[in-house]
Design a protein around this motif. Structure first.
Motif, PDB file in Angstrom:
ATOM      1  N   UNK A   8       0.823  -1.308   0.123  1.00 10.80           N
ATOM      2  CA  UNK A   8      -0.133   0.124  -0.183  1.00 10.80           C
ATOM      3  C   UNK A   8       0.847   1.061   0.188  1.00 10.80           C
ATOM      4  N   UNK A   9       0.581   2.065  -0.817  1.00 12.58           N
ATOM      5  CA  UNK A   9       1.384   3.423  -1.096  1.00 12.58           C
ATOM      6  C   UNK A   9       0.576   4.434  -1.077  1.00 12.58           C
ATOM      7  N   UNK A  10       0.534   5.390  -0.227  1.00 12.41           N
ATOM      8  CA  UNK A  10      -0.314   6.397  -0.102  1.00 12.41           C
ATOM      9  C   UNK A  10       0.218   7.898   0.434  1.00 12.41           C
ATOM     10  N   UNK A  11      -0.107   8.768  -0.599  1.00 10.89           N
ATOM     11  CA  UNK A  11       0.391  10.117  -0.490  1.00 10.89           C
ATOM     12  C   UNK A  11      -0.968  10.909  -0.454  1.00 10.89           C
ATOM     13  N   UNK A  12      -1.024  11.736   0.582  1.00  6.66           N
ATOM     14  CA  UNK A  12      -2.367  12.597   0.826  1.00  6.66           C
ATOM     15  C   UNK A  12      -3.550  11.921   0.328  1.00  6.66           C
ATOM     16  N   UNK A  13      -3.753  10.799   1.143  1.00  4.14           N
ATOM     17  CA  UNK A  13      -4.867   9.872   1.008  1.00  4.14           C
ATOM     18  C   UNK A  13      -5.247   8.847   1.764  1.00  4.14           C
ATOM     19  N   UNK A  14      -5.941   7.892   1.692  1.00  3.84           N
ATOM     20  CA  UNK A  14      -6.256   6.803   2.745  1.00  3.84           C
ATOM     21  C   UNK A  14      -6.410   5.331   1.864  1.00  3.84           C
ATOM     22  N   UNK A  15      -5.957   4.451   2.360  1.00  2.99           N
ATOM     23  CA  UNK A  15      -6.115   3.128   1.997  1.00  2.99           C
ATOM     24  C   UNK A  15      -6.617   2.371   2.933  1.00  2.99           C
ATOM     25  N   UNK A  16      -7.646   1.729   2.944  1.00  2.67           N
ATOM     26  CA  UNK A  16      -8.592   0.883   3.952  1.00  2.67           C
ATOM     27  C   UNK A  16      -8.617  -0.479   3.320  1.00  2.67           C
ATOM     28  N   UNK A  17      -8.186  -1.409   4.256  1.00  2.00           N
ATOM     29  CA  UNK A  17      -8.367  -3.001   3.788  1.00  2.00           C
ATOM     30  C   UNK A  17      -9.195  -3.427   4.819  1.00  2.00           C
ATOM     31  N   UNK A  18     -10.224  -4.273   4.183  1.00  3.05           N
ATOM     32  CA  UNK A  18     -11.281  -5.162   5.155  1.00  3.05           C
ATOM     33  C   UNK A  18     -10.832  -6.518   5.069  1.00  3.05           C
ATOM     34  N   UNK A  19     -10.726  -7.021   6.275  1.00  7.20           N
ATOM     35  CA  UNK A  19     -10.553  -8.468   6.187  1.00  7.20           C
ATOM     36  C   UNK A  19     -11.327  -9.225   7.395  1.00  7.20           C
ATOM     37  N   UNK A  20     -11.589 -10.656   7.239  1.00  2.75           N
ATOM     38  CA  UNK A  20     -12.190 -11.169   8.413  1.00  2.75           C
ATOM     39  C   UNK A  20     -11.884 -11.153   9.549  1.00  2.75           C
ATOM     40  N   UNK A  21     -12.326 -10.867  10.606  1.00  2.00           N
ATOM     41  CA  UNK A  21     -11.763 -11.237  11.984  1.00  2.00           C
ATOM     42  C   UNK A  21     -11.385 -12.716  12.015  1.00  2.00           C
ATOM     43  N   UNK A  22     -10.269 -12.746  12.656  1.00  6.11           N
ATOM     44  CA  UNK A  22      -9.768 -14.092  12.936  1.00  6.11           C
ATOM     45  C   UNK A  22      -8.382 -14.514  12.074  1.00  6.11           C
ATOM     46  N   UNK A  23      -8.090 -13.411  11.135  1.00  8.14           N
ATOM     47  CA  UNK A  23      -6.949 -13.808  10.375  1.00  8.14           C
ATOM     48  C   UNK A  23      -5.692 -13.069  11.159  1.00  8.14           C
ATOM     49  N   UNK A  24      -4.395 -13.428  10.636  1.00 12.31           N
ATOM     50  CA  UNK A  24      -3.325 -13.036  11.333  1.00 12.31           C
ATOM     51  C   UNK A  24      -2.743 -11.853  10.180  1.00 12.31           C
TER      52      UNK A  24
END
Length: 255
Positions: A129-145
């Motif tokens: 994830x590369x971010x400049x003046x922005x947002x990266x949101x990653x949604x995963x299942x609870x229970x992963x490492x």
């Protein structure tokens, strides 16, 4: 005559089922959310019958047919698929396939990656994830490492996921974040909009057992950590697992 399905399961048998789930995921038979839920269910299973229900709809016994020979891979390694947002928003949600690594890049914009319904063909999900003046949101299942690394300059990177207990072979999501004046967040089910999940024969006992682990603030070795009070996990499909009968009786008596 004893019912073989009621025989107590061993740790080795649980690990064998977890490995079978990994193979099924690599073949595209399970999404990341299904793999995570069934892996947790395997560690919570106490009998052979419960383990059998977890893999009842998956191929078993006979080995899968060998895939056709593929072209030789380039020596550089895997090809990374990039999802980019510049002066805008980009979302990747729903059902999709992850064969190799993923890249998320944003400049004055936002990127959302929802991995829960993705088919993961490897043993882990690798995200840059590369971010400049922005947002990266990653949604995963609870229970992963979740393994988060990288560099942040005048920004933030954080993990808000209920992870599996140490020692369990949960699916792995590895994120390398490079942030300048922005944010990279990895969040779990409990902090995101619920998704529709398939309902399997083993879900009822799994939900009841999980509910019994979340009655207090302390959890046994095979339960998820920090699950108490997370509505996204209790209300899967709009269904709230019943409390153990002894607690219902005690509350009714007190009333």
């Amino acid at each position: 005559m004893n019912d073989p399905g009621g025989m107590r399961a061993s740790d080795a048998e649980r690990e064998s089922v977890v490995e079978q789930l990994r193979v099924a995921s690599a073949e595209g038979r399970l999404t990341l959310a299904e793999l995570t839920e069934r892996t947790e269910a395997a560690y919570l299973a106490q009998t052979h019958g419960e383990l059998a229900q977890i893999i009842a709809d998956l191929p078993g016994g006979a080995p899968a047919p060998a895939p056709p020979p593929a072209a030789p891979a380039a020596p550089q390694g895997r090809t990374r698929k990039w999802i980019v947002a510049v002066l805008g928003d980009t979302k990747r949600t729903g059902s999709w396939r992850i064969d190799d690594g993923i890249g998320a890049a944003c400049v004055l914009g936002d990127v959302t990656l929802d991995l829960r319904e993705a088919e993961v063909r490897g043993r882990e999900v690798d995200v840059v994830a590369a971010c400049v003046l922005g947002d990266v949101k990653i949604i995963v299942p609870d229970g992963v490492d979740v393994e988060l690394s990288g560099v942040t300059i005048l920004g933030d990177k954080k993990v808000q996921v209920v992870e599996a207990p140490a020692g369990q072979a949960a699916p792995v999501v590895r994120v390398r974040a490079y942030v300048l004046l922005g944010d990279v967040k990895i969040i779990g089910d409990s902090r995101a909009r619920p998704i529709k999940r398939g309902w399997h024969a083993w879900s009822e006992w799994w939900q009841e057992r999980r509910a019994s682990l979340t009655e207090g603030d302390e959890f046994p070795e095979h339960g998820l950590r920090g699950m108490h009070g997370l509505p996204g996990l209790h209300d899967m499909h709009g269904f709230r697992p019943p409390r153990p009968p002894r607690l219902r009786d005690r509350r009714r008596d007190s009333r």
